[in-house]
Design a protein around this motif. Structure first.
Motif, PDB file in Angstrom:
ATOM      1  N   TYR A 100     -10.626   6.311   6.741  1.00 60.37           N
ATOM      2  CA  TYR A 100      -9.331   5.764   6.379  1.00 60.37           C
ATOM      3  C   TYR A 100      -8.251   6.579   7.090  1.00 60.37           C
ATOM      4  CZ  TYR A 100     -11.990   3.766   2.513  1.00 60.37           C
ATOM      5  OH  TYR A 100     -12.922   3.100   1.762  1.00 60.37           O
ATOM      6  N   CYS A 127      -4.179   6.626   7.878  1.00 51.86           N
ATOM      7  CA  CYS A 127      -2.888   6.044   7.503  1.00 51.86           C
ATOM      8  C   CYS A 127      -1.829   6.457   8.516  1.00 51.86           C
ATOM      9  CB  CYS A 127      -2.486   6.501   6.106  1.00 51.86           C
ATOM     10  SG  CYS A 127      -3.644   5.990   4.821  1.00 51.86           S
ATOM     11  N   GLN A 128      -1.050   5.492   8.984  1.00 52.63           N
ATOM     12  CA  GLN A 128       0.024   5.749   9.940  1.00 52.63           C
ATOM     13  C   GLN A 128       1.306   6.090   9.187  1.00 52.63           C
ATOM     14  OE1 GLN A 128      -0.593   5.903  13.156  1.00 52.63           O
ATOM     15  NE2 GLN A 128      -2.709   5.286  12.785  1.00 52.63           N
ATOM     16  N   THR A 129       1.748   7.335   9.311  1.00 46.86           N
ATOM     17  CA  THR A 129       2.981   7.783   8.672  1.00 46.86           C
ATOM     18  C   THR A 129       3.750   8.662   9.649  1.00 46.86           C
ATOM     19  OG1 THR A 129       2.018   9.806   7.777  1.00 46.86           O
ATOM     20  CG2 THR A 129       1.852   7.837   6.406  1.00 46.86           C
ATOM     21  N   TRP A 161      -1.037  13.393   8.144  1.00 51.14           N
ATOM     22  CA  TRP A 161      -1.867  13.144   6.971  1.00 51.14           C
ATOM     23  C   TRP A 161      -3.315  13.474   7.262  1.00 51.14           C
ATOM     24  CZ3 TRP A 161      -1.885   8.857   2.990  1.00 51.14           C
ATOM     25  CH2 TRP A 161      -0.726   8.918   2.225  1.00 51.14           C
ATOM     26  N   THR A 197      -7.334  12.625   7.161  1.00 55.29           N
ATOM     27  CA  THR A 197      -8.148  11.414   7.238  1.00 55.29           C
ATOM     28  C   THR A 197      -9.098  11.420   6.052  1.00 55.29           C
ATOM     29  OG1 THR A 197      -8.006  11.497   9.629  1.00 55.29           O
ATOM     30  CG2 THR A 197      -9.747  10.148   8.693  1.00 55.29           C
ATOM     31  N   LYS A 225      -2.969   6.137  -1.246  1.00 53.83           N
ATOM     32  CA  LYS A 225      -1.868   5.443  -0.570  1.00 53.83           C
ATOM     33  C   LYS A 225      -0.583   5.464  -1.385  1.00 53.83           C
ATOM     34  CE  LYS A 225      -4.470   1.689   0.712  1.00 53.83           C
ATOM     35  NZ  LYS A 225      -4.585   0.341   1.239  1.00 53.83           N
ATOM     36  N   LEU A 231       2.110   2.099   2.728  1.00 47.09           N
ATOM     37  CA  LEU A 231       1.468   2.627   3.925  1.00 47.09           C
ATOM     38  C   LEU A 231       0.587   1.584   4.592  1.00 47.09           C
ATOM     39  CD1 LEU A 231       0.361   6.111   2.629  1.00 47.09           C
ATOM     40  CD2 LEU A 231       2.265   5.582   4.107  1.00 47.09           C
ATOM     41  N   ASP A 232       0.429   1.739   5.890  1.00 47.14           N
ATOM     42  CA  ASP A 232      -0.487   0.921   6.665  1.00 47.14           C
ATOM     43  C   ASP A 232      -1.708   1.784   6.973  1.00 47.14           C
ATOM     44  OD1 ASP A 232      -1.614  -1.072   8.215  1.00 47.14           O
ATOM     45  OD2 ASP A 232      -0.547  -0.434  10.015  1.00 47.14           O
ATOM     46  N   CYS A 233      -2.796   1.564   6.242  1.00 46.10           N
ATOM     47  CA  CYS A 233      -4.013   2.361   6.424  1.00 46.10           C
ATOM     48  C   CYS A 233      -5.092   1.504   7.068  1.00 46.10           C
ATOM     49  CB  CYS A 233      -4.511   2.898   5.096  1.00 46.10           C
ATOM     50  SG  CYS A 233      -3.418   4.103   4.354  1.00 46.10           S
ATOM     51  N   GLU A 234      -5.729   2.069   8.079  1.00 47.07           N
ATOM     52  CA  GLU A 234      -6.793   1.378   8.793  1.00 47.07           C
ATOM     53  C   GLU A 234      -8.135   1.917   8.316  1.00 47.07           C
ATOM     54  OE1 GLU A 234      -8.518   1.236  13.319  1.00 47.07           O
ATOM     55  OE2 GLU A 234      -6.383   1.576  13.014  1.00 47.07           O
ATOM     56  N   LYS A 235      -9.026   1.007   7.963  1.00 50.39           N
ATOM     57  CA  LYS A 235     -10.364   1.376   7.481  1.00 50.39           C
ATOM     58  C   LYS A 235     -11.375   0.964   8.538  1.00 50.39           C
ATOM     59  CE  LYS A 235     -13.458   0.007   3.752  1.00 50.39           C
ATOM     60  NZ  LYS A 235     -13.541  -0.769   2.527  1.00 50.39           N
TER      61      LYS A 235
END
Length: 143
Positions: free
Chosen positions: A24, A26-28, A32, A34, A125, A133-137
């Motif tokens: 996971y 997250c773009q912030t 952050w 992982t 999140k 948040l935009d989180c990529e899994k």
């Protein structure tokens, strides 16, 4: 009993080393950590403090060990019912070698990495950041 111990040893090693995991990211605007875990979120690659520490979420860790432990027990059981003697010898040898490597991985992970133990990830999140948040899994296999 040996099959259960071998399955648990392999499950703990695969869980700690992130051999089979969801990642996971997250773009912030902040740096952050992982988050990792399969099928449950269990740990971070580093904590909020420094890079050689991490958060280990006990609830997700136990869930992942039980999930992978059942999987490995099934695989070991299926290998054990082989009829041919050479297949049994090869499968037992491979299981023993994997368990030895697993114990070495577990030892290094426990002694080198500084884990902060937490019960749960508390919906990472929402509780660590004020905005959505935009989180990529992504699924990782031997990453």
């Amino acid at each position: 009993m040996k099959k259960i111990l071998a399955a648990l040893c392999l499950a703990v090693s695969f869980t700690l080393q992130h051999f089979i995991t969801f990642k996971y990211v997250c773009q912030t605007d902040e740096r952050w950590p992982t988050f990792y875990g399969f099928p449950f979120v269990q740990s971070t690659d580093h904590s909020w403090i420094f890079s050689m520490s991490g958060d280990l979420f006990i609830k997700g860790f136990i869930g992942n060990i039980l999930f992978l432990g059942l999987f490995f027990y099934g695989v070991i059981y299926l290998l054990g019912i082989a009829k041919h003697k050479i297949c049994k010898i090869i499968s037992k040898s491979v299981i023993i070698i994997l368990c030895i490597f697993s114990l070495v991985f577990i030892y290094f992970e426990i002694t080198v990495f500084d884990w902060r133990l937490e019960w749960d990830h508390d919906n990472f999140k929402m509780n660590y950041y004020q905005q959505d948040l935009d989180c990529e899994k992504t699924f990782k296999f031997f990453d």
